[in-house]
Design a protein around this motif. Structure first.
Motif, PDB file in Angstrom:
ATOM      1  N   SER A  82      -6.626   8.970   7.625  1.00 31.70           N
ATOM      2  CA  SER A  82      -6.601   9.123   6.177  1.00 31.70           C
ATOM      3  C   SER A  82      -5.135   9.128   5.753  1.00 31.70           C
ATOM      4  N   HIS A  85      -1.427  12.663   1.432  1.00 36.05           N
ATOM      5  CA  HIS A  85      -1.540  13.374   0.162  1.00 36.05           C
ATOM      6  C   HIS A  85      -2.083  12.435  -0.905  1.00 36.05           C
ATOM      7  N   GLN A  86      -2.502  13.015  -2.009  1.00 39.27           N
ATOM      8  CA  GLN A  86      -3.026  12.242  -3.140  1.00 39.27           C
ATOM      9  C   GLN A  86      -1.895  11.468  -3.803  1.00 39.27           C
ATOM     10  N   THR A  87      -2.215  10.268  -4.266  1.00 37.51           N
ATOM     11  CA  THR A  87      -1.216   9.454  -4.939  1.00 37.51           C
ATOM     12  C   THR A  87      -1.883   8.580  -6.002  1.00 37.51           C
ATOM     13  N   ILE A  88      -1.091   8.120  -6.945  1.00 36.72           N
ATOM     14  CA  ILE A  88      -1.578   7.192  -7.965  1.00 36.72           C
ATOM     15  C   ILE A  88      -0.698   5.954  -7.913  1.00 36.72           C
ATOM     16  N   LEU A  97      -6.226   5.816  -8.307  1.00 36.61           N
ATOM     17  CA  LEU A  97      -6.092   7.155  -7.747  1.00 36.61           C
ATOM     18  C   LEU A  97      -6.587   7.103  -6.308  1.00 36.61           C
ATOM     19  N   ILE A  98      -5.754   7.522  -5.363  1.00 39.50           N
ATOM     20  CA  ILE A  98      -6.100   7.492  -3.945  1.00 39.50           C
ATOM     21  C   ILE A  98      -6.006   8.919  -3.415  1.00 39.50           C
ATOM     22  N   LYS A  99      -7.132   9.429  -2.870  1.00 35.52           N
ATOM     23  CA  LYS A  99      -7.182  10.802  -2.374  1.00 35.52           C
ATOM     24  C   LYS A  99      -7.544  10.817  -0.893  1.00 35.52           C
ATOM     25  N   PRO A 100      -6.927  11.693  -0.118  1.00 38.08           N
ATOM     26  CA  PRO A 100      -7.322  11.815   1.289  1.00 38.08           C
ATOM     27  C   PRO A 100      -8.718  12.424   1.395  1.00 38.08           C
ATOM     28  N   VAL A 125     -11.043   7.847   2.880  1.00 36.89           N
ATOM     29  CA  VAL A 125     -10.294   7.921   1.629  1.00 36.89           C
ATOM     30  C   VAL A 125     -11.259   7.801   0.452  1.00 36.89           C
ATOM     31  N   THR A 127     -11.199   6.706  -3.644  1.00 35.01           N
ATOM     32  CA  THR A 127     -10.357   6.069  -4.653  1.00 35.01           C
ATOM     33  C   THR A 127     -11.108   5.950  -5.971  1.00 35.01           C
TER      34      THR A 127
END
Length: 168
Positions: A82, A85-88, A97-100, A125, A127
């Motif tokens: 994975s 951390h979360q990122t945009i 939006l991408i979240k682990p 992941v 998204t």
């Protein structure tokens, strides 16, 4: 500084995300051609995307694949395959939006983002596409989001702390 990835040394897979028939109106009538959006990756952290245009679909796909090999990046992943951390990711009016996610979740994403995540080797992941759903912009935004990821070691170095201090 990012190091250049030698695409010829990797065992790359590719996925065609979109093929569009485009028309140019000229004095003699309309000329048809094709535009292909292609994502390539080795499933082990290396991923890239490219756009190819030609009179034939196969030639457009080949050109897209060559363009994608020139624009490859490397993504660090954690032990669960994975992200850390979360990122945009943002490109144009497309936001991704991408979240682990924990191990066993899988890839919860739309078709364009799914292609990028699968070929990058990210297996767990979540998204969400926010704003535009244009496939080219969504692929570009998801790669931009992945470019912005940092490992815990990088974050600790930026803050002048150790990794143990961050987790405490």
């Amino acid at each position: 500084m990012k190091k250049k990835i030698d695409a010829n040394a990797l065992d790359l897979k590719d996925k065609v995300v979109a093929i569009k028939r485009v028309t140019k109106v000229v004095k003699g009538g309309r000329t048809m051609s094709f535009s292909a959006l292609v994502v390539v990756g080795d499933g082990n952290g290396n991923v890239g995307f490219g756009l190819g245009k030609a009179q034939e679909t196969t030639e457009a796909i080949r050109k897209g694949r060559e363009d994608a090999k020139k624009n490859m990046i490397y993504i660090e992943r954690d032990e669960n395959d994975s992200i850390f951390h979360q990122t945009i990711g943002r490109f144009g009016s497309a936001n991704v939006l991408i979240k682990p996610a924990p191990a066993g979740t899988g890839i919860i994403a739309g078709s364009a983002v799914r292609a990028v995540m699968e070929l990058a080797g990210v297996k767990n992941v979540i998204t969400k596409c926010i704003g535009s759903r244009n496939k080219h912009n969504v692929v570009h935004a998801s790669v931009e989001g992945l470019k912005g990821l940092k490992t815990p070691e990088q974050i600790a170095r930026l803050r002048g702390k150790s990794v143990e201090d961050l987790l405490a």
